[in-house]
Write an enzyme that holds these catalytic residues in place. Structure first.
Site, PDB file in Angstrom:
ATOM      1  N   GLU A  99      97.996   9.359  29.567  1.00 21.78           N
ATOM      2  CA  GLU A  99      97.451   8.046  29.100  1.00 21.78           C
ATOM      3  C   GLU A  99      97.632   7.114  30.348  1.00 21.78           C
ATOM      4  O   GLU A  99      96.618   6.214  30.722  1.00 21.78           O
ATOM      5  CB  GLU A  99      98.115   7.473  28.041  1.00 21.78           C
ATOM      6  CG  GLU A  99      98.031   8.415  26.864  1.00 21.78           C
ATOM      7  CD  GLU A  99      96.714   8.677  26.489  1.00 21.78           C
ATOM      8  OE1 GLU A  99      95.396   7.894  26.661  1.00 21.78           O
ATOM      9  OE2 GLU A  99      96.388   9.916  25.664  1.00 21.78           O
ATOM     10  N   HIS A 113      94.709   7.317  32.690  1.00 22.30           N
ATOM     11  CA  HIS A 113      93.514   6.592  32.204  1.00 22.30           C
ATOM     12  C   HIS A 113      93.342   5.296  32.688  1.00 22.30           C
ATOM     13  O   HIS A 113      92.162   4.840  33.092  1.00 22.30           O
ATOM     14  CB  HIS A 113      93.468   6.636  30.747  1.00 22.30           C
ATOM     15  CG  HIS A 113      92.946   8.038  30.094  1.00 22.30           C
ATOM     16  ND1 HIS A 113      91.513   8.305  30.345  1.00 22.30           N
ATOM     17  CD2 HIS A 113      93.432   8.602  29.156  1.00 22.30           C
ATOM     18  CE1 HIS A 113      91.529   9.311  29.664  1.00 22.30           C
ATOM     19  NE2 HIS A 113      92.476   9.634  28.816  1.00 22.30           N
TER      20      HIS A 113
HETATM   21 NI    NI Z   1      92.719  11.191  27.495  1.00 21.85          NI
END
Ligand code: NI
Length: 189
Positions: free
Chosen positions: A160, A163
């Site tokens: 995450e 990202h």
């Molecule tokens: Ni993802």
């Protein structure tokens, strides 16, 4: 009527490659709502009925950029059973998360990683740090947190965090040798 769920943007959209910007703490109402909606998608995606009813895909994490918003916010929710069969939940809704430090040792998911934004298959090992320390503001507890993570939780968080910098899990897979073995790396089931 409950709020609709967020829509997920696929990696064919170049916005997934954008670097997200920090948000102001305390969060304004708009940012709080977005972070809550990220968390709600992930949590509710564990419920088969809600998945079917709302077309959710099973997830353990989601970043704001996957809904088209370039803000450094992410949610994770991992529900697992301990050895005695008790339900355990690892859940965070983080604003401005930071990787403070990490181990030299690597780890990877044996079955490879997946992502709500990635529809194509990308087989291989996405190499991560085995242990990390992170900080951030957690909306679920309304606290600034400072956490040491390892194992599966550390992998989910790093996926995450990536990202927020426009990085996708398959960027971490060796193109020439997707199942390359790294000395000392921990394989996570
Ligand atoms: Ni993802």
């Amino acid at each position: 009527m409950s709020e609709p769920y967020v829509s997920i943007i696929p990696d064919t959209d170049p916005i997934l490659r954008a670097v997200s910007s920090p948000v102001t703490i305390p969060l304004n109402q708009e940012d709080q709502q977005l972070l809550q909606s990220l968390y709600r998608y992930v949590k509710d995606s564990h419920d088969e009925e809600k998945r079917e009813q709302h077309g959710l895909k099973p997830a353990v994490g989601l970043a704001a950029i996957q809904t088209g918003v370039k803000k450094r916010m992410l949610a994770v929710c991992v529900e697992e059973e301990d050895e005695e069969g008790n339900q355990e939940v690892f859940a965070l809704a983080l604003a401005n998360p930071k990787l403070l430090s990490h181990s030299e040792q690597k780890s990877y998911l044996k079955s490879g990683e997946g992502c709500l934004s990635v529809l194509d298959e990308h087989p291989g090992y996405a190499l991560r740090h085995a242990r990390i320390r992170i900080s951030g503001y957690d909306l679920l507890t309304n606290k600034q947190v400072n956490l040491r993570l390892s194992g599966y939780h550390a992998i989910v968080l790093q996926h995450e965090l990536d990202h927020l910098d426009g990085i996708l899990f398959y960027d971490r897979i060796d193109k020439e040798d997707p199942y390359r073995q790294v000395a000392d790396a921990i394989e996570i089931q």
